[in-house]
Scaffold this motif. Structure first.
Motif, PDB file in Angstrom:
ATOM      1  N   LYS A  99       5.791   8.303  -6.041  1.00  0.00           N
ATOM      2  CA  LYS A  99       4.341   8.308  -5.849  1.00  0.00           C
ATOM      3  C   LYS A  99       3.722   6.944  -6.143  1.00  0.00           C
ATOM      4  O   LYS A  99       2.588   6.683  -5.752  1.00  0.00           O
ATOM      5  CB  LYS A  99       3.694   9.365  -6.748  1.00  0.00           C
ATOM      6  N   LEU A 100       4.457   6.089  -6.852  1.00  0.00           N
ATOM      7  CA  LEU A 100       3.935   4.786  -7.242  1.00  0.00           C
ATOM      8  C   LEU A 100       4.398   3.706  -6.271  1.00  0.00           C
ATOM      9  O   LEU A 100       5.592   3.572  -5.991  1.00  0.00           O
ATOM     10  CB  LEU A 100       4.398   4.440  -8.658  1.00  0.00           C
ATOM     11  N   ILE A 101       3.449   2.950  -5.739  1.00  0.00           N
ATOM     12  CA  ILE A 101       3.735   1.836  -4.833  1.00  0.00           C
ATOM     13  C   ILE A 101       3.211   0.555  -5.470  1.00  0.00           C
ATOM     14  O   ILE A 101       2.050   0.487  -5.874  1.00  0.00           O
ATOM     15  CB  ILE A 101       3.062   2.046  -3.462  1.00  0.00           C
ATOM     16  N   ILE A 187      -3.590 -16.298  -5.729  1.00  0.00           N
ATOM     17  CA  ILE A 187      -3.199 -15.996  -7.093  1.00  0.00           C
ATOM     18  C   ILE A 187      -2.061 -14.988  -7.045  1.00  0.00           C
ATOM     19  O   ILE A 187      -2.108 -14.002  -6.307  1.00  0.00           O
ATOM     20  CB  ILE A 187      -4.385 -15.407  -7.888  1.00  0.00           C
ATOM     21  N   ASN A 188      -1.029 -15.245  -7.804  1.00  0.00           N
ATOM     22  CA  ASN A 188       0.128 -14.357  -7.803  1.00  0.00           C
ATOM     23  C   ASN A 188      -0.210 -13.096  -8.598  1.00  0.00           C
ATOM     24  O   ASN A 188       0.052 -13.013  -9.803  1.00  0.00           O
ATOM     25  CB  ASN A 188       1.335 -15.073  -8.415  1.00  0.00           C
ATOM     26  N   ALA A 189      -0.834 -12.130  -7.931  1.00  0.00           N
ATOM     27  CA  ALA A 189      -1.277 -10.903  -8.594  1.00  0.00           C
ATOM     28  C   ALA A 189      -0.679  -9.687  -7.905  1.00  0.00           C
ATOM     29  O   ALA A 189      -0.228  -9.751  -6.756  1.00  0.00           O
ATOM     30  CB  ALA A 189      -2.801 -10.819  -8.593  1.00  0.00           C
ATOM     31  N   THR A 190      -0.682  -8.567  -8.618  1.00  0.00           N
ATOM     32  CA  THR A 190      -0.076  -7.326  -8.132  1.00  0.00           C
ATOM     33  C   THR A 190      -1.061  -6.178  -8.265  1.00  0.00           C
ATOM     34  O   THR A 190      -1.851  -6.131  -9.213  1.00  0.00           O
ATOM     35  CB  THR A 190       1.200  -7.003  -8.946  1.00  0.00           C
ATOM     36  N   VAL A 191      -1.008  -5.263  -7.306  1.00  0.00           N
ATOM     37  CA  VAL A 191      -1.796  -4.032  -7.380  1.00  0.00           C
ATOM     38  C   VAL A 191      -0.843  -2.849  -7.273  1.00  0.00           C
ATOM     39  O   VAL A 191       0.270  -2.968  -6.750  1.00  0.00           O
ATOM     40  CB  VAL A 191      -2.863  -3.957  -6.261  1.00  0.00           C
ATOM     41  N   PHE A 192      -1.294  -1.706  -7.770  1.00  0.00           N
ATOM     42  CA  PHE A 192      -0.503  -0.478  -7.731  1.00  0.00           C
ATOM     43  C   PHE A 192      -1.273   0.591  -6.968  1.00  0.00           C
ATOM     44  O   PHE A 192      -2.494   0.721  -7.117  1.00  0.00           O
ATOM     45  CB  PHE A 192      -0.206   0.018  -9.150  1.00  0.00           C
ATOM     46  N   GLN A 193      -0.542   1.344  -6.173  1.00  0.00           N
ATOM     47  CA  GLN A 193      -1.122   2.492  -5.484  1.00  0.00           C
ATOM     48  C   GLN A 193      -0.390   3.750  -5.927  1.00  0.00           C
ATOM     49  O   GLN A 193       0.837   3.758  -6.032  1.00  0.00           O
ATOM     50  CB  GLN A 193      -1.028   2.336  -3.969  1.00  0.00           C
ATOM     51  N   ILE A 194      -1.165   4.800  -6.184  1.00  0.00           N
ATOM     52  CA  ILE A 194      -0.604   6.070  -6.633  1.00  0.00           C
ATOM     53  C   ILE A 194      -0.935   7.134  -5.600  1.00  0.00           C
ATOM     54  O   ILE A 194      -2.113   7.403  -5.320  1.00  0.00           O
ATOM     55  CB  ILE A 194      -1.154   6.477  -8.019  1.00  0.00           C
ATOM     56  N   LYS A 195       0.097   7.742  -5.005  1.00  0.00           N
ATOM     57  CA  LYS A 195      -0.085   8.776  -3.993  1.00  0.00           C
ATOM     58  C   LYS A 195      -0.224  10.146  -4.649  1.00  0.00           C
ATOM     59  O   LYS A 195       0.221  10.366  -5.769  1.00  0.00           O
ATOM     60  CB  LYS A 195       1.103   8.789  -3.023  1.00  0.00           C
ATOM     61  N   ASP A 196      -0.812  11.085  -3.882  1.00  0.00           N
ATOM     62  CA  ASP A 196      -0.950  12.480  -4.323  1.00  0.00           C
ATOM     63  C   ASP A 196      -1.569  12.562  -5.717  1.00  0.00           C
ATOM     64  O   ASP A 196      -1.087  13.287  -6.592  1.00  0.00           O
ATOM     65  CB  ASP A 196       0.416  13.185  -4.321  1.00  0.00           C
TER      66      ASP A 196
END
Length: 229
Positions: A99-101, A187-196
């Protein structure tokens, strides 16, 4: 000879009588059956053809079929440096699995709050330590040259308003060297996506967000990370 003539006469009379009787019986209708009446005879109508099956309805272009709605995810970001490591540890405890991207932040647009570049990496690290002493735990030293090398990123935002709001919060803590502006450099940054993500998960992430000031939690259309991410 007379008796022969008499016999023939009797035979003729009998034959004639029999013929008359047969003719009269043939003209009478058969017992138990009504006579056939020609004026009452009707031809049967042709058998009806089998009813044709109705054709299936044809989908029209006016919304006969509802449009498939895109899948919605919760997106939480943007993180980098030590903050990214902390967020990863927090999300691992939730055991989200597939579920985590995780993906890189968009490279164009946006705004950020930052401390202007220091002359050396050591000076930048010293400034980070000073910020932590006054309660600013989220920061990232930009190492990519040339223009913003050794600047200290304190948060990345999608709008100027949210960046300015966070800058005001930092100034209340005594951070005078921070500024905000358009993010003109990657900028070397990260995001997270959570499904369901149901109501329970949304509530958990909303609570966790409080531990990461400057981060943004929002509903977006789900997307798969690129192969090079």
């Amino acid at each position: 000879m007379k008796w022969i003539f008499a016999i023939l006469l009797v035979i003729n009379i009998l034959f004639f009588t029999v013929m008359q009787l047969g003719s009269s019986h043939g003209s009478e209708p058969m017992r138990g059956h009504d006579p056939v009446k020609a004026d009452k005879i009707k031809l049967l109508a042709e058998p009806q053809k089998a009813l044709a099956m109705p054709e299936p309805p044809v989908a029209s272009g006016d919304g006969a079929f509802s449009e498939v709605k895109p899948e919605i995810c919760l997106e939480w970001g943007q993180f980098s440096g030590d903050t990214l490591k902390r967020v990863v540890q927090v999300l691992e405890k939730l055991q989200l699995g597939e579920k985590l991207i995780q993906r890189k932040a968009e490279k164009s647009g946006g705004y950020w709050v930052y401390v202007t570049p220091r002359k050396t990496l050591q000076e930048a690290q010293k400034k980070v330590d000073e910020l932590k002493q006054i309660g600013v735990q989220e920061s990232y030293i930009v190492r990519e040259p040339p223009v913003m090398q050794y600047a200290i990123s304190l948060g990345i935002f999608s709008t100027a308003e949210t960046a300015t709001k966070y800058l005001d919060q930092l100034r209340e803590k005594g951070v005078k060297s921070a500024v905000s502006g358009p993010r003109t450099q990657e900028i070397n940054a990260t995001v997270f996506q959570i499904k369901d993500s149901g109501e329970s998960m949304t509530a958990q992430l909303t609570k966790l967000k409080l531990d990461f000031p400057g981060s943004e939690l929002k509903a977006v259309e789900c997307r798969k990370p690129a192969r090079d991410e």
